[in-house]
Structures are given as structure tokens and as C-alpha cells.
Design a protein around this motif. Structure first.
Motif, PDB file in Angstrom:
ATOM      1  N   THR A  11       0.831  -1.205   0.000  1.00  0.00           N
ATOM      2  CA  THR A  11       0.000   0.000   0.000  1.00  0.00           C
ATOM      3  C   THR A  11       0.866   1.255   0.000  1.00  0.00           C
ATOM      4  O   THR A  11       0.622   2.197  -0.763  1.00  0.00           O
ATOM      5  CB  THR A  11      -0.938   0.003   1.230  1.00  0.00           C
ATOM      6  OG1 THR A  11      -1.738  -1.179   1.201  1.00  0.00           O
ATOM      7  CG2 THR A  11      -1.851   1.220   1.216  1.00  0.00           C
ATOM      8  N   GLY A  49       2.383   1.638  -3.361  1.00  0.00           N
ATOM      9  CA  GLY A  49       1.387   2.161  -4.299  1.00  0.00           C
ATOM     10  C   GLY A  49       1.250   3.663  -4.209  1.00  0.00           C
ATOM     11  O   GLY A  49       1.226   4.375  -5.230  1.00  0.00           O
ATOM     12  N   TYR A  50       1.144   4.189  -2.968  1.00  0.00           N
ATOM     13  CA  TYR A  50       1.051   5.640  -2.789  1.00  0.00           C
ATOM     14  C   TYR A  50       2.341   6.328  -3.238  1.00  0.00           C
ATOM     15  O   TYR A  50       2.305   7.443  -3.793  1.00  0.00           O
ATOM     16  CB  TYR A  50       0.747   5.982  -1.336  1.00  0.00           C
ATOM     17  CG  TYR A  50      -0.727   5.929  -1.004  1.00  0.00           C
ATOM     18  CD1 TYR A  50      -1.601   6.905  -1.449  1.00  0.00           C
ATOM     19  CD2 TYR A  50      -1.255   4.884  -0.240  1.00  0.00           C
ATOM     20  CE1 TYR A  50      -2.954   6.861  -1.163  1.00  0.00           C
ATOM     21  CE2 TYR A  50      -2.605   4.818   0.056  1.00  0.00           C
ATOM     22  CZ  TYR A  50      -3.454   5.806  -0.401  1.00  0.00           C
ATOM     23  OH  TYR A  50      -4.793   5.758  -0.118  1.00  0.00           O
ATOM     24  N   LEU A  65       2.270   6.574  -7.042  1.00  0.00           N
ATOM     25  CA  LEU A  65       1.318   7.619  -7.432  1.00  0.00           C
ATOM     26  C   LEU A  65       1.901   9.008  -7.206  1.00  0.00           C
ATOM     27  O   LEU A  65       1.715   9.920  -8.020  1.00  0.00           O
ATOM     28  CB  LEU A  65       0.023   7.466  -6.630  1.00  0.00           C
ATOM     29  CG  LEU A  65      -0.946   6.382  -7.101  1.00  0.00           C
ATOM     30  CD1 LEU A  65      -2.060   6.192  -6.069  1.00  0.00           C
ATOM     31  CD2 LEU A  65      -1.566   6.762  -8.446  1.00  0.00           C
ATOM     32  N   LEU A  98      -4.011  12.278  -7.195  1.00  0.00           N
ATOM     33  CA  LEU A  98      -4.431  10.980  -6.659  1.00  0.00           C
ATOM     34  C   LEU A  98      -5.951  10.849  -6.654  1.00  0.00           C
ATOM     35  O   LEU A  98      -6.507   9.941  -7.260  1.00  0.00           O
ATOM     36  CB  LEU A  98      -3.872  10.784  -5.241  1.00  0.00           C
ATOM     37  CG  LEU A  98      -2.398  10.375  -5.164  1.00  0.00           C
ATOM     38  CD1 LEU A  98      -1.488  11.577  -5.411  1.00  0.00           C
ATOM     39  CD2 LEU A  98      -2.079   9.775  -3.809  1.00  0.00           C
ATOM     40  N   ARG A 123      -7.938  10.555 -10.062  1.00  0.00           N
ATOM     41  CA  ARG A 123      -7.932   9.281 -10.779  1.00  0.00           C
ATOM     42  C   ARG A 123      -9.157   8.426 -10.452  1.00  0.00           C
ATOM     43  O   ARG A 123      -9.581   7.595 -11.261  1.00  0.00           O
ATOM     44  CB  ARG A 123      -6.671   8.484 -10.427  1.00  0.00           C
ATOM     45  CG  ARG A 123      -5.376   9.083 -10.970  1.00  0.00           C
ATOM     46  CD  ARG A 123      -4.184   8.343 -10.416  1.00  0.00           C
ATOM     47  NE  ARG A 123      -2.915   8.857 -10.920  1.00  0.00           N
ATOM     48  CZ  ARG A 123      -2.297   8.401 -11.991  1.00  0.00           C
ATOM     49  NH1 ARG A 123      -2.808   7.409 -12.673  1.00  0.00           N
ATOM     50  NH2 ARG A 123      -1.146   8.925 -12.379  1.00  0.00           N
ATOM     51  N   ILE A 124      -9.696   8.585  -9.231  1.00  0.00           N
ATOM     52  CA  ILE A 124     -10.826   7.735  -8.813  1.00  0.00           C
ATOM     53  C   ILE A 124     -12.039   8.585  -8.412  1.00  0.00           C
ATOM     54  O   ILE A 124     -12.914   8.151  -7.687  1.00  0.00           O
ATOM     55  CB  ILE A 124     -10.414   6.811  -7.637  1.00  0.00           C
ATOM     56  CG1 ILE A 124      -9.778   7.614  -6.489  1.00  0.00           C
ATOM     57  CG2 ILE A 124      -9.470   5.737  -8.117  1.00  0.00           C
ATOM     58  CD1 ILE A 124      -9.464   6.780  -5.265  1.00  0.00           C
ATOM     59  N   TYR A 168     -10.478  12.019 -18.075  1.00  0.00           N
ATOM     60  CA  TYR A 168      -9.911  11.388 -16.875  1.00  0.00           C
ATOM     61  C   TYR A 168     -10.460  12.004 -15.579  1.00  0.00           C
ATOM     62  O   TYR A 168      -9.715  12.373 -14.677  1.00  0.00           O
ATOM     63  CB  TYR A 168      -8.372  11.455 -16.897  1.00  0.00           C
ATOM     64  CG  TYR A 168      -7.782  10.815 -18.123  1.00  0.00           C
ATOM     65  CD1 TYR A 168      -7.707   9.425 -18.234  1.00  0.00           C
ATOM     66  CD2 TYR A 168      -7.335  11.588 -19.175  1.00  0.00           C
ATOM     67  CE1 TYR A 168      -7.187   8.833 -19.381  1.00  0.00           C
ATOM     68  CE2 TYR A 168      -6.821  11.008 -20.328  1.00  0.00           C
ATOM     69  CZ  TYR A 168      -6.757   9.630 -20.419  1.00  0.00           C
ATOM     70  OH  TYR A 168      -6.254   9.028 -21.560  1.00  0.00           O
ATOM     71  N   PRO A 186      -4.581   1.876  -2.808  1.00  0.00           N
ATOM     72  CA  PRO A 186      -5.302   2.983  -3.456  1.00  0.00           C
ATOM     73  C   PRO A 186      -5.986   2.585  -4.754  1.00  0.00           C
ATOM     74  O   PRO A 186      -7.092   3.042  -5.039  1.00  0.00           O
ATOM     75  CB  PRO A 186      -4.198   4.033  -3.701  1.00  0.00           C
ATOM     76  CG  PRO A 186      -2.903   3.299  -3.600  1.00  0.00           C
ATOM     77  CD  PRO A 186      -3.146   2.180  -2.645  1.00  0.00           C
ATOM     78  N   ALA A 187      -5.350   1.715  -5.556  1.00  0.00           N
ATOM     79  CA  ALA A 187      -5.949   1.312  -6.837  1.00  0.00           C
ATOM     80  C   ALA A 187      -7.244   0.525  -6.635  1.00  0.00           C
ATOM     81  O   ALA A 187      -8.129   0.540  -7.497  1.00  0.00           O
ATOM     82  CB  ALA A 187      -4.949   0.473  -7.631  1.00  0.00           C
ATOM     83  N   LYS A 188      -7.346  -0.143  -5.471  1.00  0.00           N
ATOM     84  CA  LYS A 188      -8.523  -0.986  -5.236  1.00  0.00           C
ATOM     85  C   LYS A 188      -9.732  -0.177  -4.758  1.00  0.00           C
ATOM     86  O   LYS A 188     -10.851  -0.688  -4.756  1.00  0.00           O
ATOM     87  CB  LYS A 188      -8.183  -2.091  -4.231  1.00  0.00           C
ATOM     88  CG  LYS A 188      -7.173  -3.085  -4.801  1.00  0.00           C
ATOM     89  CD  LYS A 188      -6.870  -4.236  -3.871  1.00  0.00           C
ATOM     90  CE  LYS A 188      -5.848  -5.181  -4.511  1.00  0.00           C
ATOM     91  NZ  LYS A 188      -5.538  -6.330  -3.653  1.00  0.00           N
ATOM     92  N   ALA A 215     -11.435   0.664  -8.077  1.00  0.00           N
ATOM     93  CA  ALA A 215     -11.797  -0.592  -8.741  1.00  0.00           C
ATOM     94  C   ALA A 215     -12.992  -1.254  -8.066  1.00  0.00           C
ATOM     95  O   ALA A 215     -13.907  -1.745  -8.739  1.00  0.00           O
ATOM     96  CB  ALA A 215     -10.598  -1.541  -8.749  1.00  0.00           C
TER      97      ALA A 215
END
Length: 518
Positions: free
Chosen positions: A30, A33-34, A37, A82, A85-86, A112, A432-434, A437
């Protein structure tokens, strides 16, 4: 870490909470991941600065370049690189009653997530696992809707004045007497906004020379109210009674800084159910400490009123305690009652004082009459004063849904936080990607969920938060659980090292775990 309290000294019922530790590998990944990013964020900022990439975020105009910046550019770094993106996982517009199922407007983004375009299509019958509709009173048919519509035709939509001027209706008086009876207190006062009930009333109760002891995970409204009061604030670890007692001891022994004078007041701020953790306050222990050290207790029951206790009277009834032991009982009408606003209940002297000195009472416009009627009708339903047992059945249905949903998620192997009786169910995502998702995959399967990340949670504790409702049928929950299980396998979210053994005859107050290989 499991906290299991059996019928010991202060507790009249089992108290089971679980906060399983983050697996080390997951925590490391995790952070990585950050880190990735953040590196890409700096790279993209460099490209924007040299006009290689189009800059879409808010910036000062050319003629203002020499001014002192209105905001620091780095403060927007997280949002820009960050969150953006989501961003599609939040602020999704629904176009129906937020009941057990909702309709949602479809939107797409071609840049985006900087901007969204509505397609005109409505996604129908999404199972709503995100709204705080604990008792299912958010509905467009039934007794509450009919009563609110009748009051709307008689009183209109707004009052256009404060309670102290021309905005005090007979409906407001009726509501406050009903809430006081429901809570079992001498008097109560209603406010038009739940957030302002905390942020505007705490400054009226404490000030300079007073001490506030606040749980580290208290809601932003409690934090803002404490800061606005001018009182000294000290934080104790979440639901940790040793930490709270140490602060109380230090406050009494040492007094105020420099002068060593005794504190004028010591006020403990806690919540009934913590909305991000799904944990329930250890109220019997808090009250015992409050009495021992002669301090005051402010209890925020925003999520627990209606959702806990055999008859929905909140965390005080859940533990079998007396309302007289809580000095200030605060709650909101925005969740279990399907309405808007908040209340404070307690001694008559307290409420009379707040009527005069509370900013919410003196300056805020009165509650809308149809909203007041929605609350009155729903509270009477819960109390059984409408001549039916619908209200009590809803409280029981919520408790059954909560235990069933939590147990099934644990059996699947997810890490679930909180108390077994809490209708707020956090499922840990971590990476973060999850976050994005999970929200997107669930929406594809017609399940509406809330996903939460930093800064609302610690940076490595991103999560999805489910809110159970009495309006959810077993078929809806089974459908949601089937899809969650499928997405959990797809995104590899089953981090738990302790799989709950599915036993049909498990005793109510015991938890059996089967150790699985890491």
C-alpha cells in the motif's frame, strides 16, 4: 485485535469488537502504491508546468501571478494527482428515494474525471448499500409520506424565521416533547442541521479555562465545535479507557497549564457508533470514569439512535444504562428517521440555557414543517404509538440483517472492522488502486457502495463502508454478498488470516475461528 467482554462487572451483555491487524505485506504494498502515485504526480506537475500536458486545475490568472497565492499549490497536490484518478467513485447523482434500491444517473468522463457528461440514461434498481437509512423510513409511500404531505399543504415548506422570532411552530413544540419522551430525559431541543447541532452547541457549553477530552476518531462536527469553543483539547486513543483515565488523572492533578488552577469544566466527547470504524463506544466504562472523576459527558448518537437497543433508543438502551448518567445526549434525525436536523436532550436547565445561548437557536432558521412531521411520525412508529408493531419490527430486522451480513463477510475471508451489532460495516481495501476498482466493479453489478480513503481514513486503511437497513430483504443481502464475494476474488481482497467457521449452532456470545495458512 479482538475485544471480547463477557458479562463482567459493567456490561450486562456480550461486547464483541474486532480490528484485525493489517498484514505486513499488504501494508508495504500500500505504501509502495502511494509512493508510485506520488512520483507520477510530480512528473505530471512538471509536464503541466512546461505545457507538455494540459493543466486543468484551478490557477491564478496571469494578471494575478504577482499576488500572494489564494491557496498553496501543494495543498491541491493530492486532489490533483491521486483523488482525480478515482473521482468517479464519489458524488454519483441518484434520482430516486434513497431506499433499499435507488436509481442512478449514468455519467461518463472523457478527460480522466476532470469533468463528467450525463448520458441521459438512468440505471434502475441499484441495491443501495451506502445510505444511512437504518430503519427504512426513507420512502415515498406510507404513513410518514402521507403525514408530511398533509403538513406541507397546511404549513408550507419553510418557516422563514428563527425559533426566537416568528419561527416557533406548534409542530416544533410537539416534536421536542416527543423526543424527550423517546429518550427518557426531562427536555429536548431540535435543530435544523445535524452538523451544526454539534459545531454550534459545544461552544455554548464550554469555553476558555475548560478542558475537552475527545476520542481520536470523533466526527468533524465534534472536532469543529471543540475548536470553536476556545477550550483546551486533549485527544485519547479510540475507545481506549486507559488512555482516557490517564488524561482525566493528569487534568485533575496538574490543572491548567502554567497557572495550575483547576479546570472550570472537563467535558468528554464520544460517539455512540463511529461511522468509519463501525465500533460502539464503551459507554459503561466511560460513565464509570465520568462519575469517578466528576466530569461531564457529551454523547453523539447520530448513528446509534434508532439503530441500537431493543426499542431503538440508542446506545444507552443497548447497554441497559440510565439516560440520567449522560449529561448531554445529542443525535440526528438524518439517518434512522429519514429526515433532517438534530437534537440535544438532557436536564431542563441545560435545554433552557441552550435555547438562550446556542447560536443554532438564536440565528438559524427553524426546521421545515414537513421534515418535522416526518420525524414525529417515524418516532411514534418506533415507539408503537401509531397502534402498530412496525417500528419495533424494523429495529429487530436491522439487528438481524447486521449480524447476518457481518458473519457472512467474515466467513468469506474479508477483514471487517467494528462491533458485531453495528449496522456500519467497514470492509478493508487498503491499496489505493482498489478503492476505485471496487466501487466501479460493484456498480457494474448494480450494487451501490461507498468507498473511503485518505484523508478520511489513515493512509493505509482505505475501505468500503456498507450501511445496513431494515428495508434490505434477505434476497437483496444475498445478492449483494454474492457480488461482493465475486469482486473480492477478482481484486484479491480476502486478506483475513482468521476465517470464521460457518457454524449454524454457534452460541450468541462466542466466536470460533479456524486458523488458516497465511
Amino acid at each position: 485485535i479482538n475485544h471480547i467482554v463477557h458479562n463482567g462487572g459493567l456490561y450486562k451483555r456480550p461486547f464483541n469488537e474486532a480490528f484485525e491487524e493489517t498484514p505486513m505485506l499488504v501494508a508495504v504494498l500500500t505504501y509502495v502504491g502511494y509512493g508510485v502515485l506520488t512520483l507520477f504526480g510530480y512528473l505530471r506537475d512538471f509536464m503541466r508546468q512546461w505545457k507538455i500536458e494540459k493543466c486543468q486545475n484551478a490557477t491564478e490568472r496571469e494578471e494575478q501571478k504577482d499576488f500572494v497565492p489564494l491557496y498553496q499549490d501543494f495543498e491541491n497536490f493530492y486532489n490533483r494527482n491521486l483523488y482525480m484518478r478515482i473521482r468517479d467513485s464519489w458524488n454519483r447523482p441518484i434520482c430516486s428515494v434513497p431506499g433499499a434500491k435507488v436509481d442512478m444517473m449514468e455519467r461518463v468522463s472523457y478527460d480522466y474525471n476532470w469533468t463528467f457528461t450525463y448520458t441521459g440514461r438512468v440505471i434502475k434498481d441499484i441495491i443501495n448499500m451506502g445510505s444511512y437509512n437504518y430503519l427504512g423510513f426513507a420512502q415515498k409511500t406510507g404513513a410518514c409520506q402521507e403525514a408530511a404531505a398533509k403538513v406541507l399543504s397546511q404549513y408550507g415548506a419553510g418557516v422563514c424565521s428563527t425559533r426566537q422570532e416568528m419561527g416557533n411552530l406548534d409542530k416544533h413544540e410537539e416534536l421536542e416533547k416527543l423526543v424527550a419522551r423517546f429518550l427518557g430525559v426531562e427536555s429536548a431541543m431540535a435543530y435544523g442541521m445535524g452538523f451544526a447541532t454539534n459545531s454550534m452547541n459545544i461552544p455554548a457549553l464550554v469555553g476558555k479555562g475548560c478542558l475537552i477530552l475527545s476520542d481520536e476518531l470523533n466526527h468533524a462536527s465534534l472536532v469543529l465545535g471543540a475548536r470553536l469553543s476556545g477550550a483546551t483539547i486533549r485527544i485519547f486513543k479510540h475507545n481506549n479507557m486507559q488512555s482516557l483515565e490517564k488524561l482525566l488523572k493528569d487534568a485533575i492533578v496538574h490543572g491548567q497549564p502554567r497557572t495550575r488552577r483547576p479546570w472550570k469544566k472537563i467535558l468528554i466527547l464520544v460517539e455512540g457508533i463511529y461511522s468509519m470504524e463501525g465500533s460502539i463506544v464503551r459507554l459503561p466504562e466511560v460513565i464509570a470514569l465520568k462519575k469517578k472523576y466528576k466530569s461531564y459527558l457529551y454523547l453523539d448518537e447520530a448513528h446509534s439512535i434508532g439503530a441500537l437497543g431493543p426499542s431503538g433508543r440508542g446506545v444507552v438502551e443497548y447497554f441497559g444504562l440510565s439516560p440520567e448518567d449522560v449529561d448531554v445526549m445529542m443525535g440526528t434525525f438524518t439517518k434512522s428517521f429519514g429526515a433532517a436536523g438534530g437534537y440535544i436532550g438532557g436536564k431542563k436547565e441545560l435545554i433552557d440555557y441552550l435555547r438562550t445561548y446556542s447560536h443554532s437557536a438564536a440565528y438559524a432558521t427553524s426546521m421545515s414543517p414537513p421534515v418535522v412531521e416526518q420525524i414525529i411520525t417515524s418516532v411514534k412508529c418506533i415507539m408503537g404509538e401509531d397502534g402498530t408493531t412496525v417500528g419495533r419490527a424494523r429495529v429487530q430486522q436491522l439487528a438481524e440483517n447486521t449480524r447476518y451480513f457481518r458473519r457472512r463477510l467474515k466467513e468469506m475471508g474479508f477483514i471487517i472492522y467494528g462491533n458485531e451489532d453495528s449496522p456500519v460495516v467497514p470492509l478493508m481495501l487498503y491499496m489505493p488502486a482498489k478503492i476505485g476498482a471496487f466501487g466501479r466493479e460493484m456498480l457494474k453489478r448494480n450494487i451501490g457502495v461507498v468507498v473511503v480513503g485518505f484523508p478520511a481514513t489513515p493512509i493505509i486503511e482505505s475501505r468500503a463502508r456498507f450501511c445496513l437497513s431494515a428495508a434490505h430483504t434477505k434476497e437483496m443481502l444475498d445478492t449483494a454478498l454474492k457480488e461482493i464475494n465475486e469482486v473480492g476474488d477478482l481484486l484479491q481482497l480476502k486478506y483475513s488470516r482468521r476465517r470464521l467457521v460457518p457454524l449454524l449452532d454457534r452460541p450468541f456470545d462466542e466466536t470460533t475461528y479456524e486458523e488458516t495458512e497465511d
